[in-house]
Design a protein around this motif. Structure first.
Motif, mmCIF file in Angstrom:
data_model
loop_
_atom_site.group_PDB
_atom_site.id
_atom_site.type_symbol
_atom_site.label_atom_id
_atom_site.label_comp_id
_atom_site.label_asym_id
_atom_site.label_seq_id
_atom_site.Cartn_x
_atom_site.Cartn_y
_atom_site.Cartn_z
ATOM 1 N N VAL A 140 0.813 -1.217 0.000
ATOM 2 C CA VAL A 140 0.000 0.000 0.000
ATOM 3 C C VAL A 140 0.849 1.270 0.000
ATOM 4 C CG1 VAL A 140 -1.902 -1.172 1.151
ATOM 5 C CG2 VAL A 140 -0.205 0.030 2.527
ATOM 6 N N GLY A 141 2.113 1.164 -0.401
ATOM 7 C CA GLY A 141 3.013 2.308 -0.330
ATOM 8 C C GLY A 141 2.977 3.195 -1.557
ATOM 9 N N ASP A 142 1.864 3.806 -1.816
ATOM 10 C CA ASP A 142 1.785 4.791 -2.886
ATOM 11 C C ASP A 142 0.812 5.865 -2.466
ATOM 12 O OD1 ASP A 142 -0.432 2.686 -3.600
ATOM 13 O OD2 ASP A 142 -0.936 4.490 -4.709
ATOM 14 N N LYS A 143 0.645 6.857 -3.314
ATOM 15 C CA LYS A 143 -0.135 8.027 -2.917
ATOM 16 C C LYS A 143 -1.637 7.780 -2.915
ATOM 17 C CE LYS A 143 2.423 12.306 -3.768
ATOM 18 N NZ LYS A 143 3.416 11.898 -2.810
ATOM 19 N N TRP A 144 -2.117 6.713 -3.499
ATOM 20 C CA TRP A 144 -3.562 6.566 -3.685
ATOM 21 C C TRP A 144 -4.216 5.438 -2.892
ATOM 22 C CZ3 TRP A 144 -5.674 10.692 -5.473
ATOM 23 C CH2 TRP A 144 -5.014 11.497 -6.388
ATOM 24 N N THR A 145 -3.527 4.328 -2.749
ATOM 25 C CA THR A 145 -4.170 3.142 -2.176
ATOM 26 C C THR A 145 -4.788 3.393 -0.803
ATOM 27 O OG1 THR A 145 -2.605 1.777 -3.388
ATOM 28 C CG2 THR A 145 -3.823 0.719 -1.607
ATOM 29 N N LEU A 146 -4.050 4.042 0.071
ATOM 30 C CA LEU A 146 -4.584 4.245 1.417
ATOM 31 C C LEU A 146 -5.732 5.257 1.445
ATOM 32 C CD1 LEU A 146 -1.423 4.071 3.710
ATOM 33 C CD2 LEU A 146 -3.271 2.408 3.485
ATOM 34 N N LEU A 147 -5.810 6.086 0.407
ATOM 35 C CA LEU A 147 -6.956 6.996 0.341
ATOM 36 C C LEU A 147 -8.235 6.226 0.018
ATOM 37 C CD1 LEU A 147 -5.500 10.161 -1.426
ATOM 38 C CD2 LEU A 147 -5.883 9.750 1.015
ATOM 39 N N ILE A 148 -8.120 5.177 -0.774
ATOM 40 C CA ILE A 148 -9.280 4.332 -1.049
ATOM 41 C C ILE A 148 -9.692 3.597 0.230
ATOM 42 C CG2 ILE A 148 -10.111 2.358 -2.391
ATOM 43 C CD1 ILE A 148 -8.107 3.198 -4.595
ATOM 44 N N VAL A 149 -8.684 3.113 0.949
ATOM 45 C CA VAL A 149 -8.985 2.450 2.223
ATOM 46 C C VAL A 149 -9.655 3.440 3.184
ATOM 47 C CG1 VAL A 149 -7.987 1.289 4.226
ATOM 48 C CG2 VAL A 149 -7.103 0.800 1.940
ATOM 49 N N ARG A 150 -9.154 4.657 3.200
ATOM 50 C CA ARG A 150 -9.781 5.701 4.020
ATOM 51 C C ARG A 150 -11.247 5.874 3.662
ATOM 52 N NH1 ARG A 150 -8.838 11.584 1.946
ATOM 53 N NH2 ARG A 150 -10.160 10.621 0.349
ATOM 54 N N ASP A 151 -11.532 5.966 2.351
ATOM 55 C CA ASP A 151 -12.909 6.159 1.918
ATOM 56 C C ASP A 151 -13.811 5.014 2.367
ATOM 57 O OD1 ASP A 151 -12.409 8.585 0.767
ATOM 58 O OD2 ASP A 151 -12.349 7.861 -1.292
ATOM 59 N N LEU A 199 -8.110 -0.738 -7.283
ATOM 60 C CA LEU A 199 -9.170 -1.623 -6.811
ATOM 61 C C LEU A 199 -8.834 -3.066 -7.164
ATOM 62 C CD1 LEU A 199 -12.374 0.463 -7.632
ATOM 63 C CD2 LEU A 199 -11.500 -0.130 -5.359
ATOM 64 N N LYS A 200 -8.286 -3.272 -8.348
ATOM 65 C CA LYS A 200 -7.882 -4.613 -8.756
ATOM 66 C C LYS A 200 -6.803 -5.167 -7.828
ATOM 67 C CE LYS A 200 -8.807 -4.620 -13.556
ATOM 68 N NZ LYS A 200 -8.317 -3.745 -14.635
ATOM 69 N N ARG A 201 -5.812 -4.334 -7.532
ATOM 70 C CA ARG A 201 -4.740 -4.784 -6.651
ATOM 71 C C ARG A 201 -5.234 -5.045 -5.243
ATOM 72 N NH1 ARG A 201 0.916 -1.560 -7.779
ATOM 73 N NH2 ARG A 201 0.486 -1.056 -9.952
ATOM 74 N N LEU A 202 -6.104 -4.175 -4.763
ATOM 75 C CA LEU A 202 -6.635 -4.358 -3.414
ATOM 76 C C LEU A 202 -7.444 -5.643 -3.341
ATOM 77 C CD1 LEU A 202 -7.685 -0.697 -2.490
ATOM 78 C CD2 LEU A 202 -5.975 -2.101 -1.307
ATOM 79 N N GLU A 203 -8.163 -5.926 -4.421
ATOM 80 C CA GLU A 203 -8.933 -7.164 -4.460
ATOM 81 C C GLU A 203 -7.982 -8.373 -4.506
ATOM 82 O OE1 GLU A 203 -11.513 -7.441 -7.791
ATOM 83 O OE2 GLU A 203 -12.617 -9.119 -6.897
ATOM 84 N N ALA A 204 -6.984 -8.280 -5.378
ATOM 85 C CA ALA A 204 -6.018 -9.378 -5.504
ATOM 86 C C ALA A 204 -5.296 -9.633 -4.180
ATOM 87 C CB ALA A 204 -5.007 -9.062 -6.606
#
Lengths: 136, 136
Positions: free
Chosen positions: A36-47, A75-80
């Motif tokens: 999750v080390g990028d600028k966007w992934t944790l923002l999706i988790v936050r949402d 979303l694909k990566r988070l699902e995977a």
DNA sequence: CCTGTAACTTGCGAAAGACAAGTCACAGGC
DNA sequence: GCCTGTGACTTGTCTTTCGCAAGTTACAGG
């Protein structure tokens, strides 16, 4: 012997072509950042975690303005990685809602630590309203 | 009205040319990610905080193998953001050690949350030896 | 003078990111 | 039956960043 963050001088480089699936080391912090080390992934988790968002469009509408191709990819990566699951809420046309698995929801402590740090060190940071912090 | 992560539909895009100095929103989580939200920065903080590393070469020798241009860039950003300070330990030739400011050291809680998460969810993750965890 | 070391800097091809636009399937209005 | 709209993506193109090797500068020791 494997490299890890407690044994110094090893420098294994690996091609990024092979995808995000390979770990840089056995260091637990590096492991998290690999996922999750990028600028966007944790923002999706936050949402998902604090904002109660579940649908593609809701993520797009967040104020940071994530590009849609990045969102689809994340979303694909988070699902995977089994951080989220995708469930159809209608079949015709197929539409999905996303929700966190326990593994994904456990990132809450990381996000809370970030919120605390921001509260202390970022002047303009707004604290989440109480309604978003229920159940902590 | 400013966009933030509690008010939905604003989408301010900003050119990345202007540097990393601009915030995507007033969301505290986004603020942290704007500053340290990449694959390398927190590993440098880890080295400073848990490994007792202080010199350029020591960071290079970490098992993840950070490219030297990225390291130089991240050290500059960390210094600019007042996460670390640079002090000469010799003048001829000039050589520096890096150390965390209180602001940087406060990221410890974020890193600890990551370690805890990894311990629970990443199979091969090694827990830090006790000697690196003193003072927690 | 020659080799070595620390701390960077530079150059370049590859990958990722940002943005606009397009696609696909249906729903509702006229 | 046709037009417009919406949700969830995908595609294309350009720009930026990354990853890696190699070069640079300044001194120290032999």
């Amino acid at each position: 012997m494997e490299g890890n963050c407690y044994s110094s001088p090893v420098a294994k480089r690996q091609s990024r072509k092979t995808g995000g699936g390979c770990k840089r080391s056995v260091c637990p912090i590096a492991n998290v950042l690999d996922l999750v080390g990028d600028k966007w992934t944790l923002l999706i988790v936050r949402d998902l975690l604090f904002m109660g968002k579940r649908r593609y469009r809701e993520f797009v509408e967040s104020p940071e303005g994530i590009p849609t191709n990045i969102l689809a990819d994340r979303l694909k990566r988070l699902e995977a990685g089994e951080f989220v699951t995708k469930a159809p809420y209608q079949t015709n046309p197929p539409r999905y809602t996303y929700s966190l698995t326990p593994k994904g929801a456990d990132l809450k402590s990381v996000l809370l630590a970030m919120i605390a740090w921001s509260g202390k060190h970022v002047p303009g940071a707004r604290k989440p309203p109480a309604k978003f912090m229920k159940g902590m």
